[in-house]
Design an enzyme around this catalytic site. Structure first.
Site, PDB file in Angstrom:
ATOM      1  N   HIS A   1     -92.198   1.050   0.707  1.00 44.00           N
ATOM      2  CA  HIS A   1     -92.600   0.446  -0.516  1.00 44.00           C
ATOM      3  C   HIS A   1     -93.334   1.784  -1.036  1.00 44.00           C
ATOM      4  O   HIS A   1     -94.533   1.574  -1.623  1.00 44.00           O
ATOM      5  CB  HIS A   1     -93.723  -0.732  -0.134  1.00 44.00           C
ATOM      6  CG  HIS A   1     -93.059  -1.976   0.396  1.00 44.00           C
ATOM      7  ND1 HIS A   1     -91.991  -2.740  -0.243  1.00 44.00           N
ATOM      8  CD2 HIS A   1     -93.218  -2.551   1.706  1.00 44.00           C
ATOM      9  CE1 HIS A   1     -91.646  -3.758   0.720  1.00 44.00           C
ATOM     10  NE2 HIS A   1     -92.256  -3.799   1.756  1.00 44.00           N
TER      11      HIS A   1
ATOM     12  N   GLU B   1     -86.235  -1.968   2.333  1.00 39.81           N
ATOM     13  CA  GLU B   1     -86.424  -2.881   1.182  1.00 39.81           C
ATOM     14  C   GLU B   1     -85.236  -2.282   0.185  1.00 39.81           C
ATOM     15  O   GLU B   1     -84.849  -3.082  -1.050  1.00 39.81           O
ATOM     16  CB  GLU B   1     -87.723  -2.778   0.567  1.00 39.81           C
ATOM     17  CG  GLU B   1     -88.208  -1.611  -0.096  1.00 39.81           C
ATOM     18  CD  GLU B   1     -88.934  -0.714   1.054  1.00 39.81           C
ATOM     19  OE1 GLU B   1     -89.537   0.394   0.531  1.00 39.81           O
ATOM     20  OE2 GLU B   1     -88.754  -0.860   2.183  1.00 39.81           O
TER      21      GLU B   1
ATOM     22  N   ASP C   1     -97.558  -5.795  -1.748  1.00 39.40           N
ATOM     23  CA  ASP C   1     -97.151  -4.175  -1.165  1.00 39.40           C
ATOM     24  C   ASP C   1     -96.273  -3.410  -2.056  1.00 39.40           C
ATOM     25  O   ASP C   1     -95.863  -2.415  -1.963  1.00 39.40           O
ATOM     26  CB  ASP C   1     -96.417  -4.711  -0.039  1.00 39.40           C
ATOM     27  CG  ASP C   1     -95.223  -5.523   0.012  1.00 39.40           C
ATOM     28  OD1 ASP C   1     -94.865  -5.951  -1.379  1.00 39.40           O
ATOM     29  OD2 ASP C   1     -94.298  -5.959   0.969  1.00 39.40           O
TER      30      ASP C   1
ATOM     31  N   ARG D   1    -107.077  -5.073  -4.996  1.00 38.91           N
ATOM     32  CA  ARG D   1    -107.042  -4.651  -3.601  1.00 38.91           C
ATOM     33  C   ARG D   1    -106.115  -5.370  -2.624  1.00 38.91           C
ATOM     34  O   ARG D   1    -105.765  -6.250  -2.975  1.00 38.91           O
ATOM     35  CB  ARG D   1    -108.531  -4.739  -3.043  1.00 38.91           C
ATOM     36  CG  ARG D   1    -108.974  -6.153  -2.938  1.00 38.91           C
ATOM     37  CD  ARG D   1    -110.311  -6.400  -2.633  1.00 38.91           C
ATOM     38  NE  ARG D   1    -110.959  -6.478  -3.923  1.00 38.91           N
ATOM     39  CZ  ARG D   1    -112.283  -6.905  -4.504  1.00 38.91           C
ATOM     40  NH1 ARG D   1    -113.104  -7.091  -3.112  1.00 38.91           N
ATOM     41  NH2 ARG D   1    -112.688  -7.138  -5.421  1.00 38.91           N
TER      42      ARG D   1
ATOM     43  N   ARG E   1     -95.887  -7.262  14.727  1.00 33.57           N
ATOM     44  CA  ARG E   1     -94.289  -6.974  14.905  1.00 33.57           C
ATOM     45  C   ARG E   1     -93.878  -5.665  15.597  1.00 33.57           C
ATOM     46  O   ARG E   1     -94.704  -4.835  15.651  1.00 33.57           O
ATOM     47  CB  ARG E   1     -93.473  -6.966  13.638  1.00 33.57           C
ATOM     48  CG  ARG E   1     -93.757  -8.326  12.575  1.00 33.57           C
ATOM     49  CD  ARG E   1     -93.193  -8.242  11.376  1.00 33.57           C
ATOM     50  NE  ARG E   1     -94.203  -7.551  10.368  1.00 33.57           N
ATOM     51  CZ  ARG E   1     -93.890  -7.349   9.160  1.00 33.57           C
ATOM     52  NH1 ARG E   1     -92.766  -8.008   8.579  1.00 33.57           N
ATOM     53  NH2 ARG E   1     -94.857  -6.786   8.279  1.00 33.57           N
TER      54      ARG E   1
ATOM     55  N   ILE F   1     -97.615 -10.109   5.197  1.00 29.15           N
ATOM     56  CA  ILE F   1     -97.795 -11.624   5.536  1.00 29.15           C
ATOM     57  C   ILE F   1     -97.140 -11.933   6.725  1.00 29.15           C
ATOM     58  O   ILE F   1     -97.662 -12.534   7.601  1.00 29.15           O
ATOM     59  CB  ILE F   1     -97.424 -12.256   4.253  1.00 29.15           C
ATOM     60  CG1 ILE F   1     -98.400 -12.158   3.103  1.00 29.15           C
ATOM     61  CG2 ILE F   1     -97.302 -13.977   4.633  1.00 29.15           C
ATOM     62  CD1 ILE F   1     -98.020 -12.812   1.665  1.00 29.15           C
TER      63      ILE F   1
ATOM     64  N   LYS G   1     -93.370  -1.085   9.683  1.00 23.60           N
ATOM     65  CA  LYS G   1     -94.243  -0.895   8.128  1.00 23.60           C
ATOM     66  C   LYS G   1     -94.361   0.569   7.893  1.00 23.60           C
ATOM     67  O   LYS G   1     -94.241   1.424   8.840  1.00 23.60           O
ATOM     68  CB  LYS G   1     -95.383  -1.713   8.341  1.00 23.60           C
ATOM     69  CG  LYS G   1     -95.877  -3.121   8.149  1.00 23.60           C
ATOM     70  CD  LYS G   1     -95.094  -3.634   6.890  1.00 23.60           C
ATOM     71  CE  LYS G   1     -95.996  -3.366   5.733  1.00 23.60           C
ATOM     72  NZ  LYS G   1     -95.439  -3.962   4.354  1.00 23.60           N
TER      73      LYS G   1
ATOM     74  N   TYR H   1     -89.745  -0.242   6.442  1.00 17.04           N
ATOM     75  CA  TYR H   1     -90.033  -0.535   5.380  1.00 17.04           C
ATOM     76  C   TYR H   1     -91.156   0.497   4.600  1.00 17.04           C
ATOM     77  O   TYR H   1     -91.943   0.874   5.403  1.00 17.04           O
ATOM     78  CB  TYR H   1     -91.003  -2.248   5.217  1.00 17.04           C
ATOM     79  CG  TYR H   1     -89.987  -3.145   5.572  1.00 17.04           C
ATOM     80  CD1 TYR H   1     -89.219  -3.559   4.671  1.00 17.04           C
ATOM     81  CD2 TYR H   1     -90.298  -4.078   6.695  1.00 17.04           C
ATOM     82  CE1 TYR H   1     -88.532  -4.786   4.590  1.00 17.04           C
ATOM     83  CE2 TYR H   1     -89.571  -5.005   6.682  1.00 17.04           C
ATOM     84  CZ  TYR H   1     -88.519  -5.432   5.775  1.00 17.04           C
ATOM     85  OH  TYR H   1     -87.756  -6.724   6.087  1.00 17.04           O
TER      86      TYR H   1
ATOM     87  N   SER I   1     -89.673 -17.835 -17.871  1.00 17.61           N
ATOM     88  CA  SER I   1     -90.992 -17.106 -17.748  1.00 17.61           C
ATOM     89  C   SER I   1     -91.379 -16.160 -18.781  1.00 17.61           C
ATOM     90  O   SER I   1     -90.586 -15.330 -19.345  1.00 17.61           O
ATOM     91  CB  SER I   1     -90.833 -16.158 -16.438  1.00 17.61           C
ATOM     92  OG  SER I   1     -92.075 -15.493 -16.303  1.00 17.61           O
TER      93      SER I   1
END
Length: 369
Positions: free
Chosen positions: A95, A117, A269, A279, A15, A301, A74, A93, A219
């Site tokens: 994370h 995010e 992530d 991992r 990307r 992804i 990223k 992003y 859940s």
């Protein structure tokens, strides 16, 4: 404002953070955009197309990073840490709850890190995360059913089944954007789909949305144990903005599954929601086997469908970049508390509470610094 768009260097990340349309929007507003040569190749965008839109093509990452505002896709990789500066805005992003090394580098450099995010919308939604969550949800099924094929290591199950043979059981843990889009794909393939979520109102909404084509369950540990055990494909689709994902699917649950079943942890992530995801994998080597179960744990992804993902992402991010460029950082953030929730690091401090709690750092209020 001077804006830099470096080439992504994360493994198999194709990307790019800016399209020609975004470049044109910025340059026509009087800003200067420098794009690293080859940055758009993985998304089918040539240097010449960027030049035609008004960008300056630069030959090295150093030149792309040497701008007031750096826009990426990223989180930065270790080789990029030396390019951080105190007077720099980084918009990407991040994370950070699962990327302590990146957080440490941003804090040490006193770089202002704004994370896609954690930017919020008017109603508490996450507008800059949503487009990639949509893609990741859909890709989780596309990739998952691929690895269910015997020739790719799976148990040899066709998602739709055939007359006289049951379809695959797809269990989706989390009913948000990722889970909803995973369900759309799984239903389209003819699978038997169950979504679990702790929010009963959300389950009501999903029941109405899918009109009987899925099953919903509250859940809890018992329901997860029962459904995971019978699943051919489990998708982890849990998100807590800014924080690490909770480990909801335990190792014991994974051990109860039939060999050759597949799990896809979209939350990898953010640390992952499946206990046996220990991992992070890459598109080049996406799965590993543990307890006989194939684990797909790719952290980027949407990078597999880079052209679609680039245009989907930048449709949302470009207006934010333009606002930053037009108004400047301080005026933009002081006037828009929802945008300000995207700030993760500022003046050497962590200014997002969930990120601070996840990393064990003291939390500082952005407005007080």
């Amino acid at each position: 404002m001077k804006i830099g768009v470096p080439k992504e260097i994360k493994s198999n990340e194709n990307r790019v953070a800016m399209t020609p349309a975004g470049v044109m929007m910025l340059t026509q507003a009087g800003h200067k955009v420098k794009v690293e040569s080859g940055a758009g190749n993985g998304s089918g965008i040539s240097d010449q197309v960027y030049k035609d839109a008004g960008a300056i093509i630069v030959p090295s990452p150093d030149e792309a990073w040497a701008q007031e505002l750096v826009v990426k896709v990223k989180e930065p990789q270790p080789s990029e840490f030396s390019l951080f500066r105190k007077d720099q805005l980084l918009f990407t992003y991040m994370h950070l709850a699962a990327e302590k090394e990146v957080a440490d580098a941003l804090i040490q450099a006193e770089t202002t890190g704004i994370a896609y995010e954690t930017v919020q919308g008017k109603y508490g939604d996450l507008p800059l995360l949503t487009p990639m969550s949509e893609i990741a949800g859909r890709m989780s099924i596309q990739s998952g059913v691929h690895f269910l094929e015997k020739t790719h290591g799976g148990k040899g199950v066709l998602a739709s089944g055939v007359p006289g043979v049951s379809p695959a059981n797809v269990v989706i843990v989390g009913g948000g954007i990722v889970g909803t889009n995973a369900a759309k794909m799984a239903i389209g393939l003819g699978a038997n789909v169950t979504i679990l979520d702790i929010n009963i109102q959300r389950l009501r909404e999903l029941e109405d949305l899918f009109q009987g084509k899925i099953r919903t369950l509250a859940s809890n540990k018992y329901n997860l144990m029962e459904k995971v055990k019978k699943a051919d494909l489990v998708v982890g689709a849990v998100l807590i903005p800014g924080a690490k994902a909770p480990k909801l699917v335990t190792e014991e649950m994974i051990q109860s599954m039939e060999p050759g079943s597949v799990v896809v942890d979209v939350a990898v992530d953010q640390g992952g929601s499946i206990e046996t995801v220990d991992r992070v994998t890459t598109h080049q080597d996406p799965v590993y086997v543990k307890h006989g179960i194939l684990h797909y744990a790719v952290a980027n992804i949407p990078g597999a469908v880079s052209r679609t993902a680039t245009y989907s992402l930048t449709n949302m991010t470009a207006p934010y970049v333009l606002r930053l460029a037009n108004q400047g950082f301080e005026k933009t953030m002081q006037s828009d508390p929802n945008f300000a929730r995207g700030i993760n690091t500022y003046k050497g401090k962590v200014v997002h509470e969930a990120v601070a709690n996840a990393l064990g750092y003291p939390y500082a209020d952005f407005l007080s610094l």
